[in-house]
Design a protein around this motif. Structure first.
Motif, PDB file in Angstrom:
ATOM      1  N   LEU A 102       0.860  -1.272  -0.033  1.00  0.00           N
ATOM      2  CA  LEU A 102       0.066   0.041   0.035  1.00  0.00           C
ATOM      3  C   LEU A 102       0.727   1.283  -0.038  1.00  0.00           C
ATOM      4  O   LEU A 102       0.387   2.249  -0.548  1.00  0.00           O
ATOM      5  CB  LEU A 102      -0.923  -0.052   1.140  1.00  0.00           C
ATOM      6  N   ASP A 103       1.972   1.336   0.581  1.00  0.00           N
ATOM      7  CA  ASP A 103       2.901   2.562   0.951  1.00  0.00           C
ATOM      8  C   ASP A 103       3.182   2.866  -0.528  1.00  0.00           C
ATOM      9  O   ASP A 103       3.729   4.123  -0.632  1.00  0.00           O
ATOM     10  CB  ASP A 103       4.122   2.017   1.981  1.00  0.00           C
ATOM     11  N   PHE A 153       5.042 -11.970  -0.197  1.00  0.00           N
ATOM     12  CA  PHE A 153       5.962 -11.080   0.101  1.00  0.00           C
ATOM     13  C   PHE A 153       5.582  -9.561  -0.760  1.00  0.00           C
ATOM     14  O   PHE A 153       6.317  -8.536  -0.443  1.00  0.00           O
ATOM     15  CB  PHE A 153       7.424 -11.557  -0.394  1.00  0.00           C
ATOM     16  N   GLU A 154       4.787 -10.027  -1.782  1.00  0.00           N
ATOM     17  CA  GLU A 154       4.540  -8.629  -2.610  1.00  0.00           C
ATOM     18  C   GLU A 154       3.712  -7.735  -1.798  1.00  0.00           C
ATOM     19  O   GLU A 154       3.538  -6.676  -2.138  1.00  0.00           O
ATOM     20  CB  GLU A 154       3.778  -9.163  -3.878  1.00  0.00           C
ATOM     21  N   LEU A 155       3.146  -8.012  -0.822  1.00  0.00           N
ATOM     22  CA  LEU A 155       2.083  -7.391   0.099  1.00  0.00           C
ATOM     23  C   LEU A 155       2.958  -6.806   1.276  1.00  0.00           C
ATOM     24  O   LEU A 155       2.268  -5.810   2.044  1.00  0.00           O
ATOM     25  CB  LEU A 155       1.080  -8.085   0.705  1.00  0.00           C
ATOM     26  N   LEU A 156       4.231  -6.936   1.530  1.00  0.00           N
ATOM     27  CA  LEU A 156       5.142  -6.327   2.633  1.00  0.00           C
ATOM     28  C   LEU A 156       5.899  -5.399   1.993  1.00  0.00           C
ATOM     29  O   LEU A 156       6.363  -5.346   0.974  1.00  0.00           O
ATOM     30  CB  LEU A 156       5.832  -7.824   3.132  1.00  0.00           C
ATOM     31  N   PRO A 157       6.413  -4.584   2.907  1.00  0.00           N
ATOM     32  CA  PRO A 157       7.707  -3.793   2.470  1.00  0.00           C
ATOM     33  C   PRO A 157       8.798  -4.553   2.152  1.00  0.00           C
ATOM     34  O   PRO A 157       8.771  -5.833   2.433  1.00  0.00           O
ATOM     35  CB  PRO A 157       7.814  -2.754   3.682  1.00  0.00           C
ATOM     36  N   GLN A 158       9.927  -3.864   1.508  1.00  0.00           N
ATOM     37  CA  GLN A 158      11.137  -4.599   1.250  1.00  0.00           C
ATOM     38  C   GLN A 158      11.806  -5.436   2.488  1.00  0.00           C
ATOM     39  O   GLN A 158      12.416  -6.358   2.438  1.00  0.00           O
ATOM     40  CB  GLN A 158      12.060  -3.899   0.412  1.00  0.00           C
ATOM     41  N   LYS A 159      11.747  -4.465   3.652  1.00  0.00           N
ATOM     42  CA  LYS A 159      12.222  -4.989   4.731  1.00  0.00           C
ATOM     43  C   LYS A 159      11.083  -5.244   5.934  1.00  0.00           C
ATOM     44  O   LYS A 159      10.110  -4.262   6.096  1.00  0.00           O
ATOM     45  CB  LYS A 159      13.318  -3.984   5.402  1.00  0.00           C
TER      46      LYS A 159
END
Length: 229
Positions: A102-103, A153-159
């Motif tokens: 989302l960010d 993992f596509e839904l999460l920030p890179q870290k």
């Protein structure tokens, strides 16, 4: 050379189910229709396929035109062809589902969308056309695929932290997972890279941040590795 066909042909559209994660809530991106039919109702982003583009090109174009969202994971879901699914004419729709952080993908209403907004996947308003059926199939596909491919993992920030990763799985699957077993399984795969960094500006003890090793996963797949949680 131009051809004239003696048989009537159905129109072709694409519809997109875009998933995002907002803390402990799975979100769906919807547009409020500005045009008839179903003017003022909420619907999935989508539209008619143009003659000089592929289905995926049409899906990406419609997403960007209607919501401003682009450069995202996109996968074909299913074809919907009920005879009465569109009151205008005979229309077949090829649906896609997408996963976004989302960010990194702010949404802005454009084209024939009066508004665009994120809704909880488990508290959606009534949807236009057969979009409720399309959404239900997309959610089932995401829940199933999450267990055997690292698409989440596509839904999460890179870290991210291990707690954020577990929350992702619990949110999408709509069930609680044992913390110890989850962490043991995910770490044993060797697909997470320790960044050497920790969370900042948190009220609790700062947790270790990780990154997903996409290159290692692609290499392991060639050897028959199976991602399974």
């Amino acid at each position: 050379m131009a051809f004239t066909y003696q048989y009537a042909r159905a129109a072709l559209t694409v519809d997109c189910v875009v998933f995002g994660l907002d803390g402990g809530d799975l979100k769906i991106l919807l547009i409020q229709r500005k045009l008839d039919p179903f003017r003022g109702q909420w619907a999935l982003p989508g539209g008619f396929v143009e003659l000089d583009e592929t289905l995926e090109e049409a899906a990406r174009r419609e997403l960007e035109e209607e919501t401003g969202v682009k450069d995202l994971f996109l996968e074909q879901l299913y074809s919907f062809s009920d005879l009465d699914r569109d009151p205008r004419e005979r229309v077949i729709s090829v649906a896609y589902y997408a996963l976004v952080n989302l960010d990194e993908h702010p949404a802005i209403a454009a084209s024939d969308a009066a508004q665009v907004s994120w809704f909880s996947a488990f508290e959606l308003p009534p949807l236009a056309f057969d979009h409720g059926e399309i959404f239900a199939m997309a959610l089932g596909r995401l829940q199933g695929k999450l267990r055997y491919e690292p698409v989440g993992f596509e839904l999460l920030p890179q870290k991210f932290t291990l707690a954020q990763l577990q929350q992702l799985y619990e949110t999408v699957l709509n069930q609680a997972l044992d913390k110890r077993n989850f962490r043991r399984k995910i770490l044993k795969m060797g697909l997470l890279i320790e960044t050497g960094e920790r969370q900042r500006n948190v009220s609790h003890r700062a947790a270790q941040l990780y990154r997903f090793d996409q290159a290692k996963y692609e290499a392991l797949k060639q050897t028959g590795f199976v991602f399974e949680l």
